[in-house]
Motif scaffolding. Structure first.
Motif, PDB file in Angstrom:
ATOM      1  N   HIS A 137      21.219  16.309 -39.361  1.00 30.20           N
ATOM      2  CA  HIS A 137      21.199  14.907 -38.950  1.00 30.20           C
ATOM      3  C   HIS A 137      21.036  13.996 -40.170  1.00 30.20           C
ATOM      4  N   VAL A 138      21.622  12.810 -40.097  1.00 25.14           N
ATOM      5  CA  VAL A 138      21.531  11.826 -41.177  1.00 25.14           C
ATOM      6  C   VAL A 138      20.852  10.571 -40.629  1.00 25.14           C
ATOM      7  N   CYS A 157      19.452   5.313 -35.461  1.00 24.79           N
ATOM      8  CA  CYS A 157      20.863   5.560 -35.166  1.00 24.79           C
ATOM      9  C   CYS A 157      21.078   5.731 -33.663  1.00 24.79           C
ATOM     10  N   PHE A 158      22.317   5.559 -33.249  1.00 27.96           N
ATOM     11  CA  PHE A 158      22.621   5.599 -31.830  1.00 27.96           C
ATOM     12  C   PHE A 158      22.851   7.012 -31.305  1.00 27.96           C
ATOM     13  N   SER A 159      22.642   8.007 -32.151  1.00 28.86           N
ATOM     14  CA  SER A 159      22.502   9.374 -31.648  1.00 28.86           C
ATOM     15  C   SER A 159      21.074   9.606 -31.178  1.00 28.86           C
ATOM     16  N   CYS A 160      20.133   8.952 -31.878  1.00 28.65           N
ATOM     17  CA  CYS A 160      18.723   9.119 -31.544  1.00 28.65           C
ATOM     18  C   CYS A 160      18.243   8.101 -30.517  1.00 28.65           C
ATOM     19  N   ARG A 161      18.974   7.013 -30.349  1.00 31.00           N
ATOM     20  CA  ARG A 161      18.568   5.956 -29.423  1.00 31.00           C
ATOM     21  C   ARG A 161      19.727   5.548 -28.518  1.00 31.00           C
ATOM     22  N   VAL A 162      19.370   5.067 -27.344  1.00 30.80           N
ATOM     23  CA  VAL A 162      20.373   4.546 -26.417  1.00 30.80           C
ATOM     24  C   VAL A 162      20.816   3.179 -26.928  1.00 30.80           C
ATOM     25  N   GLU A 163      22.093   3.049 -27.249  1.00 24.60           N
ATOM     26  CA  GLU A 163      22.579   1.826 -27.882  1.00 24.60           C
ATOM     27  C   GLU A 163      22.332   0.595 -27.018  1.00 24.60           C
ATOM     28  N   GLU A 195      16.121   2.358 -26.401  1.00 23.19           N
ATOM     29  CA  GLU A 195      15.125   3.372 -26.048  1.00 23.19           C
ATOM     30  C   GLU A 195      15.431   4.686 -26.753  1.00 23.19           C
ATOM     31  N   ARG A 196      14.381   5.487 -26.944  1.00 23.67           N
ATOM     32  CA  ARG A 196      14.569   6.774 -27.621  1.00 23.67           C
ATOM     33  C   ARG A 196      15.379   7.727 -26.745  1.00 23.67           C
ATOM     34  N   ARG A 197      16.315   8.391 -27.360  1.00 20.58           N
ATOM     35  CA  ARG A 197      17.028   9.494 -26.724  1.00 20.58           C
ATOM     36  C   ARG A 197      16.558  10.824 -27.307  1.00 20.58           C
ATOM     37  N   TRP A 198      16.374  10.833 -28.623  1.00 23.54           N
ATOM     38  CA  TRP A 198      16.004  12.073 -29.319  1.00 23.54           C
ATOM     39  C   TRP A 198      14.577  12.478 -28.993  1.00 23.54           C
ATOM     40  N   ILE A 199      14.373  13.748 -28.689  1.00 18.58           N
ATOM     41  CA  ILE A 199      13.039  14.298 -28.422  1.00 18.58           C
ATOM     42  C   ILE A 199      12.696  15.259 -29.552  1.00 18.58           C
ATOM     43  N   PRO A 200      11.644  14.983 -30.324  1.00 14.76           N
ATOM     44  CA  PRO A 200      11.296  15.855 -31.444  1.00 14.76           C
ATOM     45  C   PRO A 200      10.826  17.215 -30.945  1.00 14.76           C
TER      46      PRO A 200
END
Length: 391
Positions: free
Chosen positions: A94-95, A53-59, A63-68
């Protein structure tokens, strides 16, 4: 050319399900995904890590945006599947949604960077390709790249015999050059002031270039501009095949090649390079991925090294294989021929020649990773944009 190379590059690889993992997490942490009748156990934590999803990745770039970070990031409160799609609600709120196409794309990435290599011994000369046809693109370029990936060696014929042309050719192929301490495009001809045996008319035994770097150039092009001398024929030998034979016939000697560091030095009047590394390098699964060998540039091992005697036995056995004409491919490079080699695999050399006429070669280096990446792009395995996120 044998059809196996054409098929290797032109046909898009079929969707491959990932192998079953015997050490999979407990069943509570696994989603049994069914696709085209096949059951694939997917780790819940993998599904969260790869969320498209584009909350977790840069659309724009994927690239990953979300950091676990938090433990509850990986705790699922509900899991729904429908026609191959998966939707997961996590304790964090999160979904994550996957379509079958997104899961398939993730598996294709998992399978990338795995070479389908064909090891070889002596016999026919390397396969030749027309320079202009390969530079024009299309199936000819794909076949050329496939051969390089499979056998680590190929020749372009009809390359314009113009000094500096090799830079033009590499730009047309989309393969950036790698700088070393020699010139960007290096002239190889008889030179009384030269710093390397290549600048003499002596024979060159099989070798790889710049073993004196911790990370030597992994690709090399040798472009013959003119070759009217008597002698000076070229040769190549498959270092991975040589190491594999030793591994099968004398595993204790093979262990010396992967464990004992060896020094290599190359220098000029104003430049210096030195590295100490084993001759053979393995990947984490034990596959051979690196080979450095240059008898002329090798430096002493300490005579007190407890492994020296066993290492020397291994080196002698390896050298015997590499210098045996039965294991080599021998051929002549004429003006307009450009020899491409995988520098971490294929060794090259030449016979002695009589400098009674013109002989001028230019060479340069590149990263072999760019060959694989270009091949993947042409085959559709490297998407310009990510698969659209599920809505």
């Amino acid at each position: 050319m044998e059809k196996r190379y054409i098929g290797l590059i032109r046909a898009k690889k079929p969707f491959m399900l990932p192998p079953m993992n015997n050490s999979a997490p407990p069943a509570a942490n696994v989603v049994d995904w069914t696709h085209n009748g096949d059951r694939v156990p997917l780790s819940l934590r993998w599904l969260r890590m790869e969320c498209p999803c584009f909350s977790c990745r840069v659309e724009q770039t994927s690239e990953r945006r979300w950091i676990p970070g938090r433990a509850d990031d990986f705790v699922a409160t509900s899991i729904d599947q429908s026609e191959g799609s998966i939707e997961i609600v996590w304790a964090s709120g999160h979904v994550t949604k996957y379509s079958p196409a997104q899961l398939q794309a993730s598996f294709e990435v998992v399978n990338r960077a795995k070479l389908d290599t064909h090891l070889w011994g002596g016999g026919d000369e390397p396969t030749r390709f027309d320079h202009d046809a390969v530079c024009a693109g299309g199936p000819d370029r794909m076949d050329f790249l496939a051969m390089l990936l499979s056998e680590g060696v190929a020749i372009l014929t009809g390359t314009p015999s113009i000094p500096g042309q090799v830079e033009v050719t590499m730009a047309a192929l989309g393969l950036p050059l790698r700088e070393t301490f020699s010139e960007r495009v290096h002239d190889v001809r008889v030179d009384p002031a030269g710093y390397n045996i290549a600048h003499t008319a002596e024979g060159l035994p099989p070798h790889s270039d710049y073993p004196s770097y911790t990370h030597p150039p992994s690709g090399q092009v040798l472009h013959m501009l003119e070759n009217d001398c008597e002698g000076g024929d070229s040769l190549v030998v498959d270092g991975w095949q040589a190491a594999s034979v030793l591994r099968e016939t004398a595993s204790h000697l093979f262990e010396m090649l992967i464990s004992v560091p060896v020094g290599f030095r190359q220098y000029s009047s104003d430049r210096e390079s030195f590295a100490r590394q084993p001759i053979v390098r393995l990947d984490p699964s034990g596959g051979i991925i690196g080979f450095r060998y240059s008898n002329q540039l090798m430096q002493p091992i300490a005579p007190t090294d407890p492994d020296f005697e066993d290492w020397l036995d291994a080196y002698l056995a390896l050298t015997d294989y590499l210098t045996n004409p039965a294991n080599q491919r021998r051929f002549r490079l004429d003006g307009g021929d450009a020899l491409f080699v995988h520098g971490h695999r294929v060794l090259h050399g030449r016979s002695q020649y009589i400098p009674n006429a013109a002989r001028h070669l230019q060479d340069c280096y590149f990263d072999f990773d760019d060959v694989l990446a270009t091949s993947d792009r042409l085959r559709g395995l490297a998407r310009a944009k990510p698969v659209a996120a599920a809505s």
